[in-house]
Every structure is written in C-alpha cells, then in structure tokens.
Design an enzyme around this catalytic site. Structure first.
Site, mmCIF file in Angstrom:
data_model
loop_
_atom_site.group_PDB
_atom_site.id
_atom_site.type_symbol
_atom_site.label_atom_id
_atom_site.label_comp_id
_atom_site.label_asym_id
_atom_site.label_seq_id
_atom_site.Cartn_x
_atom_site.Cartn_y
_atom_site.Cartn_z
ATOM 1 N N HIS A 108 2.714 77.995 94.502
ATOM 2 C CA HIS A 108 3.887 78.399 93.714
ATOM 3 C C HIS A 108 3.539 79.568 92.807
ATOM 4 C CE1 HIS A 108 3.736 74.056 94.508
ATOM 5 N NE2 HIS A 108 4.869 74.316 95.089
HETATM 6 S S1 FES Z 1 1.102 76.882 91.702
HETATM 7 FE FE1 FES Z 1 1.954 74.999 92.334
HETATM 8 S S2 FES Z 1 0.185 73.993 93.002
HETATM 9 FE FE2 FES Z 1 -0.629 75.826 92.303
#
Ligand code: FES
Ligand code: HEM
Lengths: 187, 429
Positions: free
Chosen positions: A149
């Site tokens: 993410h």
């Molecule tokens: S940014 Fe969501 S798990 Fe690493």
C-alpha cells in the site's frame, strides 16, 4: 408455590440463587480454556531466539533471516545511508519513537537508538501497516519500500510516508559473547 | 401466509409418521403448497440457486477434506496432488474453488434484488438480518478456505487480514497473536483455519434454515412490493416455482460448468501456484474478486480522522460497510417497498450498483495508478465512491422517504399481473 408468595426467603430461593451463581461463574471459567488455547503454545514460545553470524554481510548488503516465523532484516549500511539517517529531523517524523525493544518505550527515534552498531541495522521485516515484506534499497528515502500500500521507510527503517503507522520494530538483540562480537542473538 | 396445513397423508405409513414426526407435512406446506405471489420474476430464483451452491460446497468440501493435509509443509503439495493424482480430483477441486465464486455471484444478485424491491422492509427485517449474517459467515468461510492451498496469495492474504485486527487500539497486538497462535501466520494458523473452514458451512446451513423460517412467516415479497391480500394474488409453490427455479438453476449451473471445465483458473490468481514464502511478498496482493469492493474501501481511508488513525479508520470503514446493512430496514424511511414505484430512489439505486462495481475495480488496481489515463488516481476515485456508498445509506435513503413522491401503485398483485381483465383462465389452485 403460592405459599411462598410474599414470604421470607426460603431454602429453595437460596438454592436457586446459589445454583444460578455457580452456573454463571462456572460457565465463564470453563469458557476461558477454550479461548486461551488459541494463544501461542509453550513450544512456540520456546523457539524465541536465534544466533546469526553477521560477519559475512558486506557493506551495502542485506540478509534476511527467519525469526519467530517472520523475516528479520540485517543490513550493513553504507556511509551515505548512515549520514542520510543522521541528518533527519526527529520532530518531523510520523513516528518519533525508537520502537526498539532493547530501550525504554519512550526513547526517541534517533539513528543511535535504532541501529545495532554504527553500520549494522537489525529490525523486523514486516511492514507495520498490514505485514507485507518491504523491498530493500527502494522508495523515496533510499531505505525500504512496501509495495502493498505504498509505505516508504528511510535508511534507519523509520516510516516516512504512507499508511504504515510505526517504524519497523527492533527485536531484542545482544552480542553472543564478547570474544566474537559478530555473532548476534535475536530474541 | 402460513395458513392451515393442506397436507393429507395418503398411505398408512405416512399417517403413522405424521402423528409422530410431521416432517412430511412441514415439507409439503413449505415447498409444495406454499402460497407464493404469482408475479415473481427471475431475480427471485437466486434463493434456490444459493441453496444448491451451499450443497455443492459442502459435498465437494467434505471430499476435498479426505485428501487435504493441513500442515505448512504439506498443504500446498496436497492440493496439487488432488488436482493431478486423485481420481477426478481436478474436477472436485475446480468445483469447490469456482463454486465459491459463483456462490458469491449469486448472493450479490440476491442482495441487490432485496435492495431494489425493498424486501428488507417490515415485516421482513429479521429475514433480512439473517441474510446479512449468512453473508458475513460466507465471507469468513471463503477467506479461511482461500488460505488452505497455502500459496503466496493464501499466505499474504491471511497476513494482511489478520493484521487488520492489529489496528485495534490496546488489544490489537494480543488479538493478532491469539488469531495466529504464534508470532506470525504459521502452522497453528493453518490448522485452526482448516477446522473453522470445515465448521462454518454447517453453521451457515443452520442460519439458512432460520432464514427460510423467517421467510415463511410473512411470505415472499414480490416485484410490486404489494402485500398479498387474497388467494388470487398467489400460486402454489409447486409446480409453478419449482419449475421456474429449476430452470434458472440449470442455466446458472451451465455457466458455472463452463468455468469448472474450461476456465478453472480464470477467477483465481497465478501467484497462488507459488508455495507460501514468509520472506517474500508478491508484488501485488489482491483478494478474491468478491472481496474487492471492501478492499477498496479499506484502502480509501488514507487520512487520520480525529483520534482515529488512517489504519484503524480503514478497518472501521470496511467492517462498517457491511454492518450498515444490518440497520438498512430502519434507514430507509419510505413506506413504499418496490423501487418500481419510487422514481427518484431507483436512479440512486442504479448509481449505487455502479458504485459497488467501480469499487471492485478500484480494489483490483494499484491505488497510485491513474484511472484510464486521467489525472484521477484509483485511491481518490475509491474515496469518492466510498463517500457515495455510505451516503446512500445514511443520507439518500433516509431523506428520500420524506421528499420523494411515489408513483401510483396497482390495487393488488392480481391487478398488476392481469390488468383489470377478469381472470378467466385461473390455474388450478
Ligand atoms: S503498506 Fe500496507 S502492508 Fe506495507
Ligand atoms: C460456504 C461454503 C464454502 C465456501 C464458500 C468455501 C470456499 C473455499 C475456497 C475459496 C477455497 C480455496 C480454493 C482454491 O482457491 O483453491 C476452499 C478450499 C477448501 N475447502 Fe472450502 N468452502 C466451503 C465449504 C467447505 C466445506 C463444508 C468443507 C469441508 C467439509 C471445505 C473444505 C475445503 C478444503 C479441504 C479446501 C482446500 C483444498 C483447496 O484449496 O481446494 N469447504 N474452500
């Protein structure tokens, strides 16, 4: 039953309340083992520490070892990476705490509080967002980048941008014996 | 609608059983003579389709369980062995994996049907709530099942979802280790997920019985949303709806079979053919398609809301998106059930459906990529869609009930079907 109506508590009332109370407390106590059985078992807890020889890790290299079922990064940082990390303004960090199990909980996230030796950085390799393994030498801060993410960590493993709330945690660490300082015990 | 029973035992054995366990009477009154609105369309056949798919999942699942090994060192190979070596294992495994997808496809159609025709409104609130419970249990079952083949997506899907609970303040860390049975997703996690994956479908079957019970008290809703008033509004379930449901089931099964036989992996993910590796995350983690809209909502909350961190906010929004369905009967203030007669609401509903599909699209894409080459990023698109998703329930439906002027409704179901013609050719009732 009408003879009981409006009278002093009888023996039957007492038995009724006592049995009800015992059933409620007993029920709750019986439930607990069935909940607690899901917690880590004794053998899982016993596997808590490993020894790693860090001497083969060259400057600019990273190895990943498995500790407690997950990755631990061991990176020997370059001089530039160390300097980049030292130059960071701690007050501007999203997470200002060291997250180092070897220090007190409120230790600030300085480079000194994060690293093991000046060049050696050892920390858990699961993103503090939802647990993915970040990629090394990536992201906008030359440290780690989590592709899941989009979290960016700097060269001391501190979160700089993205959804992850905390710095990558530093596990309990110590030198195995003074004669051989390259062997590190994790856990 | 459950009037006096019309069951008449024909033989001595039936009479003997009827006075001891009137199960044949129950079946007769529920599935043969049950008075059903005469105007049900094909959207009403998905209940029967869902029942078939629950059976398919249970039967294929029990068979898979005979060959599957829930151990981190053997799980992956045991599923590959089922697909390659076990007689007809390729078929049964494909039926189970694709069955889950078609089960969800059917449940989504079933839920949207209920939302369009107002089937959640009085007197069917409990029926609706039981449906949402079934849906939640299905989500849990599907998630647990997807972990079992122990591929990369299995492992990392489990990692991401269990980590969601780590976002809870104070207790988060403890709950996570409690779910894992260790310090990471591992063998303890796999075995407990297997036990629960085996158990939950039978819990679902139990709730399905309650769901049908709650259906048979007020009876079916129908496309007009009108309440059944006379016997002329209804037809006996058999043969009218046994045949209609049967036809729809056959058509749906044909589409399912096309996937089972010719595209067994089309709905899956290639990364799940790589054995789970705790040290390497796949470049792009995506859940199964049926979770994508909720995954998009989870990722849409990228900002802190007061004391709530972005991470916790995402988790709350995701669970909230499902939980809000529980209170839908009280959020929709309109007394008119069917959106056929709600000229404004039906447009908002159409947009709502498109929003759900677009959320799924956002969930499948990298949040930082751009939508069709426009300057809009998927994450921002998902934020707009999430806003509409919640506004539909919390603002649009409550307000429309007061402001909308519904269209005139027919006098009865019979009048809606037959116009004002006197019904000459009455089917035998
Ligand atoms: S940014 Fe969501 S798990 Fe690493
Ligand atoms: C509500 C019903 C069910 C749903 C939605 C469901 C869903 C799933 C899913 C999505 C998978 C992963 C398949 C893959 O991608 O390869 C799976 C695997 C599995 N399921 Fe189920 N399942 C259900 C019922 C059951 C039941 C009742 C059992 C056993 C009694 C069972 C046993 C298994 C086994 C052993 C596997 C591992 C083998 C495999 O991966 O194919 N399932 N399930």
């Amino acid at each position: 039953m009408t003879d009981q109506h409006g009278q002093e508590p009888t023996r039957r009332d007492f038995i009724y309340i006592a049995a009800g109370g015992a059933a409620a407390v007993g029920g709750a106590l019986t439930l607990w083992p069935f909940i607690d059985q899901m917690n880590p078992a004794a053998d899982t807890l016993a596997l808590a520490s490993i020894r790693v020889d860090t001497s083969p890790v060259e400057t600019g290299q990273q190895i990943t070892v498995m500790w407690r079922g997950g990755p631990v990064f061991i990176r020997r940082r370059t001089q530039t990476e160390i300097e980049e990390s030292l130059a960071v303004d701690i007050s501007a960090l999203p997470d200002g705490l060291a997250r180092n199990e070897n220090l007190s909980d409120d230790a600030p996230a300085t480079d000194e509080n994060r690293r093991f030796t000046e060049d050696l950085l050892i920390m858990k390799g699961n993103c503090t967002h939802l647990g993915c393994v970040p990629l090394g030498e990536a992201g906008d801060y030359d440290g780690w980048y989590c592709p899941c993410h989009g979290s960016h960590y700097d060269t001391a493993g501190r979160i700089r941008r993205g959804p992850a709330p905390e710095n990558l945690p530093v596990p309990p660490l110590r030198v195995a014996d003074e004669a051989n300082p390259a062997i590190v015990v994790i856990g | 609608m459950s009037g006096p029973s019309t069951y008449e035992p024909q033989t001595g054995i039936e009479r003997w059983l009827d006075s001891r366990l009137p199960i044949a009477r129950l079946m007769w009154d529920s599935f043969v003579d049950f008075p059903t609105p005469r105007n049900l369309n094909y959207w009403w056949t998905f209940g029967g389709i869902l029942a078939i798919f629950l059976m398919i999942q249970i039967i294929t699942g029990v068979v898979l369980a005979m060959h599957y090994t829930a151990d981190v060192n053997m799980a992956f190979d045991s599923v590959q062995r089922i697909r390659r070596d076990v007689p007809f294992g390729w078929l049964i495994q494909s039926m189970h994996a694709n069955g889950a997808s078609f089960f969800f496809l059917a449940v989504y159609i079933h839920i949207f049907r209920g939302m369009y025709y107002g089937s959640y409104k009085a007197p069917r609130e409990v029926l609706w709530i039981l449906g949402v419970v079934i849906y939640l249990l299905m989500m849990a079952t599907g998630f647990l099942g997807y972990v079992l083949p122990w591929g990369q997506m299995s492992y990392w899907g489990a990692m991401v979802i269990t980590n969601l609970f780590g976002a809870l303040p104070v207790v988060g860390e403890g709950i996570r280790e409690w779910l894992w049975g260790g310090f990471s997703v591992g063998n303890a996690t796999l075995t407990r997920f297997y036990a629960l994956h085996f158990l939950l479908p039978f819990v679902i079957a139990g709730v399905v019985i309650l769901h049908i019970w709650a259906l048979h008290v007020p009876g079916n809703n129908n496309p007009t949303g009108l309440t059944v008033k006379t016997k002329k509004d209804t037809l006996p379930f058999h043969p009218y709806y046994t045949v209609k449901d049967g036809f729809a089931i056959v058509v749906f099964l044909m589409i399912y079979a096309a996937f089972v036989f010719y595209m067994p992996d089309a709905l899956g993910h290639a990364d799940n053919y790589i054995e789970a590796n705790p040290l390497v995350t796949p470049s792009h983690i995506v859940p199964e398609w049926y979770y994508l809209p909720f995954y998009a909502i989870l990722r849409a909350i990228t900002f802190d809301i007061g004391p709530i961190s972005a991470q916790l906010g995402g988790v709350l929004a995701m669970f909230g998106a499902i939980a809000i369905l529980f209170v839908l009967p009280w959020l929709d203030t309109s007394p008119v059930r069917s959106m056929r007669y709600r000229p404004v609401a039906r447009w908002f509903f159409l947009i709502f459906m498109i929003v759900c599909l677009c959320l799924g699209w956002c969930g499948a894409n990298n949040p930082d990529d751009h939508v069709l080459g426009t300057p809009l990023k998927f994450v921002n698109f998902a934020q707009i869609l999430t806003l509409y998703y919640f506004a539909y329930f919390l603002v649009i439906l409550p307000v429309l009930g007061f402001t909308e002027r519904p269209k005139e409704r027919p006098a009865s179901i019979e009048a809606a079907v037959l116009g004002n013609k006197p019904a000459t050719a009455q089917p035998a009732e």
